[in-house]
Design an enzyme around this catalytic site. Structure first.
Site, PDB file in Angstrom:
ATOM      1  CG  ASP A 187     -11.287   2.746  -0.422  1.00 59.87           C
ATOM      2  OD1 ASP A 187     -12.439   2.917   0.001  1.00 59.87           O
ATOM      3  OD2 ASP A 187     -10.440   3.664  -0.478  1.00 59.87           O
TER       4      ASP A 187
ATOM      5  CD  GLU B 237     -13.263   6.431  -0.206  1.00 52.48           C
ATOM      6  OE1 GLU B 237     -12.427   6.537  -1.132  1.00 52.48           O
ATOM      7  OE2 GLU B 237     -13.317   5.436   0.547  1.00 52.48           O
TER       8      GLU B 237
ATOM      9  CG  HIS C 245      -2.375  -6.481   1.049  1.00 56.59           C
ATOM     10  ND1 HIS C 245      -1.658  -6.341  -0.120  1.00 56.59           N
ATOM     11  CD2 HIS C 245      -3.404  -7.301   0.754  1.00 56.59           C
ATOM     12  CE1 HIS C 245      -2.243  -7.043  -1.076  1.00 56.59           C
ATOM     13  NE2 HIS C 245      -3.298  -7.638  -0.579  1.00 56.59           N
TER      14      HIS C 245
END
Ligand SMILES: Cc1cc2nc3c(=O)[nH]c(=O)nc-3n(C[C@H](O)[C@H](O)[C@H](O)COP(=O)(O)OP(=O)(O)OC[C@H]3O[C@@H](n4cnc5c(N)ncnc54)[C@H](O)[C@@H]3O)c2cc1C
Length: 437
Positions: free
Chosen positions: A77, A188, A16
Site C-alpha cells: 500500500d 481491499e 520501517h
C-alpha cells in the site's frame, strides 16, 4: 565475523519495521539505500523485468519502469519501502489475490550469505537459497540485487468504495470478487467502528454516485465495512471499463447510497499512502509509535474473528485504520519461507494503530499494546489457526510455533547459509554464540 567474534549484521532497508528487526545491538547496521552499483535496468519485451538494487525504493522503481510503459505487478500500500525489506517479508496489497505477493513476482536475486558468499539464485539456480530468502526475514542472506517481473502499466484507475453493515454480506462479496476470473484489479477493505461524527473521513476524495441519497445516509453509529476496489484502464478504454464496472457492481450487495467513485492516475493510486504521510508529517503525527498488529486468518474462521473482535475488543477505530481483505493462496508459490494459514483462502487483517507518545489513555502505547495482546489471546483461545504477518516474537519457541512443520527446513537453511547466526539478529530468532574472552 566468524565464531571468534560476537559481531552481528543487520541490513536496514527504509527502517520501517516496528520492533527493531533491522537493528543489530552492538553489531553492524548496513544502510541498504546507500548501496552503490549498476543503475536500474529495464528490459522491455514479452517477459519484461527490471534489475534493481536491494536498497531501492519501490516508488523509484515505479517511476523508472513507467518511462517504458511498464510497472511491477504486485505492490504494497505504501511504496517508500525497499525491495530487500518487503521481499524479506512478503509484500502484500490489494493486487495479491490475483498476482500473489511481491515475493512471487521476482525472477532472480543476488544474495550475500552469512558465509560471505555472493550467490545469484532463481527458480532454476540455487533455488533453495532463492526460496529461502523470499519471506526469510533476512535470516539467510542480504539481498543486494533483485530482478522484478513487469507488466504493461495502465494510465488511469477507477477507484471505488462502498459500505456494508453486515459482515457476512461484506465478506461474501469480497470472497466472490477474489475468486471470479473477471474481477477488479485491486480488492481491499476496512472496518469503521463507532465513527458517526467523522463518517466523511473514509471517502474525502471520492464523489457519491447519488449525492442526494448519500447525504441522507446515517449509520447510527453501527459498525460498517468498506469494500475498496479499483479497475485499471487507459483513457481510450473508458467506456468499456465503465460497462465492466457496472456489471461487477450489479452483483454486489452494498448499501446503495454509499457508493463512492474516484478517478485518478495510476501513480496517484499506487502512491496514495505517501499523500497521507505528507499531511501527517506536517501535523507531527508521522514519527510517533505505531504498535501495528497484522494477522492472517483462515477464511473458515473469519466470522468468529469478526464477531469476537470488531465492536468487542476494538470498540472504535479512532487510533487508526483496520484493513481487512481476503487473498487466494492457490495463485501463490508455497516454496518461499513465508508462513500462511493452512487454508487456500485467508484474510489479511491489519490493525494500523498510531499511539500518542505521552498519553496514558486509550490512544496511548500501553493501551494499544494491551489491546493487541487481547486480540492475540482471543485468537489463541478460540484456536483460529491465525498466523502473524510481519511477525514479532522474543523466543525461539514462539518462532518454532509460528513456522510449524516448516521450522525444520528453516533451521537447516540457517545452518547452510548463515551458520554463525550473523544476520538479522533484530528478528530475535537465532543468537550468535558469544566468544570466550
Ligand atoms: C506506511 C507503511 C505501509 C505499509 N504497507 C504495507 C503493505 O501494504 N503491505 C506489506 O506487505 N507491508 C507493508 N508495510 C510493511 C513493510 O513491508 C515492512 O515494514 C518492511 O519491513 C519495510 O521495509 P523496509 O525497507 O523499511 O525494511 P526494514 O524494516 O529496514 O527491514 C525489514 C527486515 O528485512 C531485513 N532487510 C532489509 N533489507 C534487506 C535486504 N536487502 N536483504 C535482506 N534482508 C533485508 C531487515 O534486516 C529486517 O529484518 C508497510 C509499512 C509502512 C511503514
Amino acid at each position: 565475523m566468524g565464531s571468534a567474534s560476537g559481531i552481528t549484521v543487520a541490513a536496514r532497508g527504509h527502517g520501517h519495521s516496528l520492533e527493531g528487526q533491522s537493528q543489530a545491538h552492538e553489531g553492524v547496521v548496513i544502510n541498504m539505500e546507500s548501496l552503490e552499483g549498476p543503475q536500474m535496468q529495464v528490459y522491455a519485451g514479452k517477459l519484461a523485468y527490471v534489475d534493481v538494487s536491494g536498497g531501492e525504493l519501490w516508488i523509484n522503481i515505479l517511476h523508472e519502469t513507467l518511462k517504458y510503459g511498464l510497472a511491477p505487478k504486485s505492490w504494497t500500500d505504501y511504496l517508500h519501502l525497499t525491495v530487500g525489506g518487503t521481499l524479506s517479508n512478503a509484500g502484500i496489497s490489494g493486487q495479491a489475490f490475483r498476482r500473489g505477493p511481491q515475493i512471487n513476482n521476482v525472477n532472480q536475486l543476488e544474495v550475500v550469505t552469512g558465509k560471505g558468499e555472493v550467490v545469484t539464485c532463481s527458480e532454476e539456480h540455487n533455488s533453495d537459497l532463492f526460496y529461502g530468502v523470499l519471506g526469510g526475514l533476512g535470516q539467510f542472506g542480504i539481498i543486494t540485487r533483485a530482478r522484478i517481473s513487469l507488466e504493461q502499466a495502465p494510465k488511469m484507475v477507477k477507484w471505488i468504495r462502498m459500505l456494508y453493515s453486515e459482515f457476512s454480506v461484506f465478506s461474501k462479496d469480497q470472497e466472490s470478487l477474489i475468486l471470479s476470473e473477471n474481477s477488479f484489479d485491486y480488492i481491499e477493505g476496512f472496518v469503521i467502528i463507532n465513527r458517526t461524527g467523522l463518517l466523511n473521513n473514509w471517502r474525502s476524495s471520492f464523489n457519491p454516485k447519488d449525492p442526494l441519497q448519500a447525504s441522507q445516509f446515517n449509520s447510527y453509529g453501527k459498525t460498517l465495512y468498506c469494500l475498496e476496489v479499483a479497475k485499471y484502464f487507459n483513457p481510450d478504454e473508458a467506456n468499456i471499463v465503465n460497462q465492466k464496472i457496472e456489471r461487477l457492481l450489479s452483483k454486489l450487495s452494498y448499501i446503495p447510497p454509499t457508493l463512492f467513485l474516484s478517478e485518478v492516475s495510476y501513480v496517484h493510486f499506487l502512491d496514495r499512502v505517501h499523500m497521507s504521510e505528507v499531511i501527517l508529517r506536517e501535523k507531527g503525527l508521522w514519527e510517533i509509535p505505531h504498535p501495528w498488529l497484522n494477522l492472517l486468518i483462515p477464511k473458515s474462521k473469519i466470522h468468529n474473528f469478526a464477531e469476537g473482535v470488531f465492536g468487542k475488543i476494538i470498540t472504535n477505530t479512532s487510533n487508526g485504520p483496520i484493513l481487512i481483505y481476503p487473498v487466494n493462496k492457490s495463485k501463490w508459490n508455497n516454496r518461499t519461507s513465508f508462513v500462511t494459514p493452512d487454508e487456500d483462502n485467508f484474510y489479511l487483517v491489519a490493525f494500523l494503530s498510531s499511539a500518542v507518545p505521552s498519553s496514558t489513555g486509550t490512544d496511548g502505547l500501553e493501551y494499544i499494546l494491551a489491546q493487541n495482546e487481547r486480540i492475540l489471546n482471543f485468537c489463541s483461545m478460540a484456536d483460529l489457526g491465525v498466523k502473524q504477518y510481519l511477525p514479532h516474537y522474543n523466543t525461539q519457541e514462539e518462532w518454532q510455533a509460528h513456522f510449524g512443520f516448516r521450522w525444520e527446513v528453516f533451521v537447516k537453511r540457517k545452518s547452510a547459509y548463515d551458520p554463525f547466526a550473523i544476520l538479522a539478529p533484530g528478528q530475535r530468532m537465532f543468537t550468535k554464540a558469544k566468544p570466550f574472552v
